[in-house]
Design a protein around this motif. Structure first.
Motif, PDB file in Angstrom:
ATOM      1  N   ALA A 118      48.313  12.655  66.856  1.00  0.00           N
ATOM      2  CA  ALA A 118      47.498  11.890  66.357  1.00  0.00           C
ATOM      3  C   ALA A 118      47.756  10.453  65.690  1.00  0.00           C
ATOM      4  O   ALA A 118      47.212   9.529  66.017  1.00  0.00           O
ATOM      5  CB  ALA A 118      46.956  12.903  64.952  1.00  0.00           C
ATOM      6  N   HIS A 119      49.113  10.531  65.136  1.00  0.00           N
ATOM      7  CA  HIS A 119      49.631   9.182  64.542  1.00  0.00           C
ATOM      8  C   HIS A 119      50.093   8.317  65.389  1.00  0.00           C
ATOM      9  O   HIS A 119      49.960   7.027  65.411  1.00  0.00           O
ATOM     10  CB  HIS A 119      50.447   9.555  63.367  1.00  0.00           C
TER      11      HIS A 119
ATOM     12  N   VAL B 245      42.838  14.689  66.246  1.00  0.00           N
ATOM     13  CA  VAL B 245      43.320  16.224  66.437  1.00  0.00           C
ATOM     14  C   VAL B 245      42.794  17.094  65.325  1.00  0.00           C
ATOM     15  O   VAL B 245      42.876  16.905  64.257  1.00  0.00           O
ATOM     16  CB  VAL B 245      44.819  16.160  66.462  1.00  0.00           C
ATOM     17  N   ILE B 246      41.926  18.021  65.887  1.00  0.00           N
ATOM     18  CA  ILE B 246      41.418  19.003  64.784  1.00  0.00           C
ATOM     19  C   ILE B 246      41.759  20.462  65.318  1.00  0.00           C
ATOM     20  O   ILE B 246      41.650  20.730  66.697  1.00  0.00           O
ATOM     21  CB  ILE B 246      39.710  19.008  65.013  1.00  0.00           C
ATOM     22  N   PHE B 247      42.463  21.100  64.295  1.00  0.00           N
ATOM     23  CA  PHE B 247      43.119  22.364  64.588  1.00  0.00           C
ATOM     24  C   PHE B 247      42.727  23.253  63.592  1.00  0.00           C
ATOM     25  O   PHE B 247      42.767  23.119  62.303  1.00  0.00           O
ATOM     26  CB  PHE B 247      44.487  21.827  64.068  1.00  0.00           C
TER      27      PHE B 247
ATOM     28  N   ALA C  12      46.430  15.233  79.490  1.00  0.00           N
ATOM     29  CA  ALA C  12      46.105  14.584  80.771  1.00  0.00           C
ATOM     30  C   ALA C  12      44.548  14.282  80.821  1.00  0.00           C
ATOM     31  O   ALA C  12      44.396  13.492  81.812  1.00  0.00           O
ATOM     32  CB  ALA C  12      46.567  15.640  81.823  1.00  0.00           C
ATOM     33  N   GLN C  13      43.717  14.961  80.086  1.00  0.00           N
ATOM     34  CA  GLN C  13      42.442  14.739  80.351  1.00  0.00           C
ATOM     35  C   GLN C  13      42.054  13.088  79.676  1.00  0.00           C
ATOM     36  O   GLN C  13      40.985  12.716  79.858  1.00  0.00           O
ATOM     37  CB  GLN C  13      41.538  15.775  79.412  1.00  0.00           C
ATOM     38  N   GLU C  14      43.021  12.777  78.884  1.00  0.00           N
ATOM     39  CA  GLU C  14      43.005  11.377  78.331  1.00  0.00           C
ATOM     40  C   GLU C  14      41.825  11.299  77.520  1.00  0.00           C
ATOM     41  O   GLU C  14      40.723  10.321  77.563  1.00  0.00           O
ATOM     42  CB  GLU C  14      42.927  10.258  79.412  1.00  0.00           C
ATOM     43  N   THR C  15      41.167  12.227  76.565  1.00  0.00           N
ATOM     44  CA  THR C  15      40.326  12.038  75.779  1.00  0.00           C
ATOM     45  C   THR C  15      40.686  11.684  74.158  1.00  0.00           C
ATOM     46  O   THR C  15      41.722  11.741  74.088  1.00  0.00           O
ATOM     47  CB  THR C  15      39.535  13.609  75.440  1.00  0.00           C
ATOM     48  N   PRO C  16      39.679  10.863  73.588  1.00  0.00           N
ATOM     49  CA  PRO C  16      40.153  10.601  72.437  1.00  0.00           C
ATOM     50  C   PRO C  16      40.142  11.500  71.154  1.00  0.00           C
ATOM     51  O   PRO C  16      40.879  11.616  70.118  1.00  0.00           O
ATOM     52  CB  PRO C  16      38.860   9.621  71.793  1.00  0.00           C
TER      53      PRO C  16
ATOM     54  N   ASP D 109      39.552   8.462  64.703  1.00  0.00           N
ATOM     55  CA  ASP D 109      40.705   8.327  65.493  1.00  0.00           C
ATOM     56  C   ASP D 109      41.993   8.429  64.648  1.00  0.00           C
ATOM     57  O   ASP D 109      42.088   7.711  63.516  1.00  0.00           O
ATOM     58  CB  ASP D 109      40.646   7.256  66.480  1.00  0.00           C
ATOM     59  N   GLY D 110      43.145   9.053  65.133  1.00  0.00           N
ATOM     60  CA  GLY D 110      44.345   8.936  64.503  1.00  0.00           C
ATOM     61  C   GLY D 110      44.567   9.829  63.293  1.00  0.00           C
ATOM     62  O   GLY D 110      45.513   9.853  62.625  1.00  0.00           O
TER      63      GLY D 110
END
Length: 244
Positions: free
Chosen positions: A176-177, A183-185, A145-149, A18-19
Motif C-alpha cells: 500500500a505505502h 489494499v483492502i483486507f 502481476a495483475q497490475e491493478t490499482p 490509493d496508497g
C-alpha cells in the motif's frame, strides 16, 4: 449489500484512496466478506454504485474489471503440477491476447511480482509443496502481476500461525505505502488491524463506520462492539482479552 435472504449493510458511503491500507473488521457473521465481495463485484447490491477511478464497476467487462481489482480468497488454491512462477503468471491473463502467450514484458512483471512478494526463491517449486504462508505470498504475487490499482483480500491469514500473520500483513502494508496500491483486507485479527491499518471499516450490521484507526479507537465503536461478558477491548494497548 446483502447475502442470500437478508440485508447485511445499509446506506454505505465509503471512499478509499490509493496508497491506503484498510482493514474491514467486525463480529463473526456481520458481513465483512459480503462487503468485500460486493466491492469486488462478486456479490449482490440492492442499490447504489461502486466505482473505481471514477468508473462504475457495472460498466466494466470482466477483463476490464480484472485490470482494476485483484481478489485474493480465503481458501488455499488447489492446483497440481503447477509451479509458483506459473501460478503468478496467471495474473497476467487480463493483459494478454486470446492466446494467453506471455511477452517479455509480462515475464518481467511476473519476476518483479515474485520479488516484491518475497517469493522469488519459490518460483520453481510446485504449488502443492508450499506451506500455507508461502502459498498466500504466491497468491499475493499473482495479484501484483495483475497490475491493478486495488487489491482485495478476504481473511488471508485465517490458516496461518501468528508469525506468518504479521509477516503477511507487513508485506501488504508495504504494498500500500511503497507501491501505491489500495489494499483492502477483511480480518478477525483486531490486534494486527489496529497496529497496521491506516483506516478501519467497522461492520456493525446493518451499519458501517469508517475512519482513521486512531479516530476509530477514540470513537468507542470498537469497545462497544467487542466488549462483552466474555471479551474486553483495551483501547490503550489496542488489544482484546478473553475473560474467564
Amino acid at each position: 449489500v446483502y447475502p442470500t435472504g437478508s440485508h447485511a449493510l445499509n446506506n454505505i458511503d465509503l471512499k478509499i484512496n490509493d496508497g491506503e491500507f484498510v482493514f474491514i473488521i467486525g463480529a463473526s457473521g456481520a458481513g465483512k466478506s459480503t462487503l468485500l465481495r460486493a466491492i469486488a463485484s462478486l456479490g449482490d447490491l440492492q442499490g447504489g454504485v461502486i466505482t473505481i477511478n471514477g468508473v462504475s464497476t457495472n460498466e466494466l467487462r470482466s477483463a476490464e474489471l480484472a485490470r482494476m481489482m485483484a481478489f485474493v480468497n480465503t481458501e488455499r488454491v488447489q492446483v497440481e503440477a503447477m509451479t509458483a512462477y506459473d501460478l503468478v503468471a496467471v495474473g497476467r491473463s487480463p493483459h494478454t491476447d486470446w492466446s494467453g502467450r506471455l511477452r517479455s514484458h509480462d515475464h518481467e512483471v511476473v519476476e518483479r511480482s515474485l520479488q516484491v512478494a518475497g517469493v522469488e526463491h519459490l518460483a520453481e517449486r510446485y504449488v502443492e509443496t508450499l506451506s500455507d504462508g508461502e502459498c498466500q505470498r504466491v497468491m499475493i504475487a499473482r495479484a501484483l502481476a495483475q497490475e491493478t490499482p486495488a487489491i482485495l483480500l478476504d481473511e488471508p491469514t485465517s490458516y496461518l500461525d501468528m508469525p506468518n500473520r504479521y509477516e503477511l500483513c507487513t508485506l501488504l502494508s508495504r504494498l500500500a505505502h511503497d507501491e501505491g496500491k489500495c489494499v483492502i483486507f477483511s480480518t478477525h485479527e483486531l490486534d494486527i488491524a489496529l497496529t497496521l491499518a491506516d483506516n478501519i471499516a467497522l461492520v456493525d450490521n446493518p451499519q458501517l463506520y469508517y475512519m482513521p484507526t486512531d479516530e476509530m479507537i477514540a470513537s468507542g465503536n470498537i469497545e462497544r462492539l467487542f466488549d462483552s461478558r466474555h471479551v474486553a477491548f483495551d483501547a490503550a494497548t489496542r488489544t482484546i482479552s478473553f475473560k474467564r
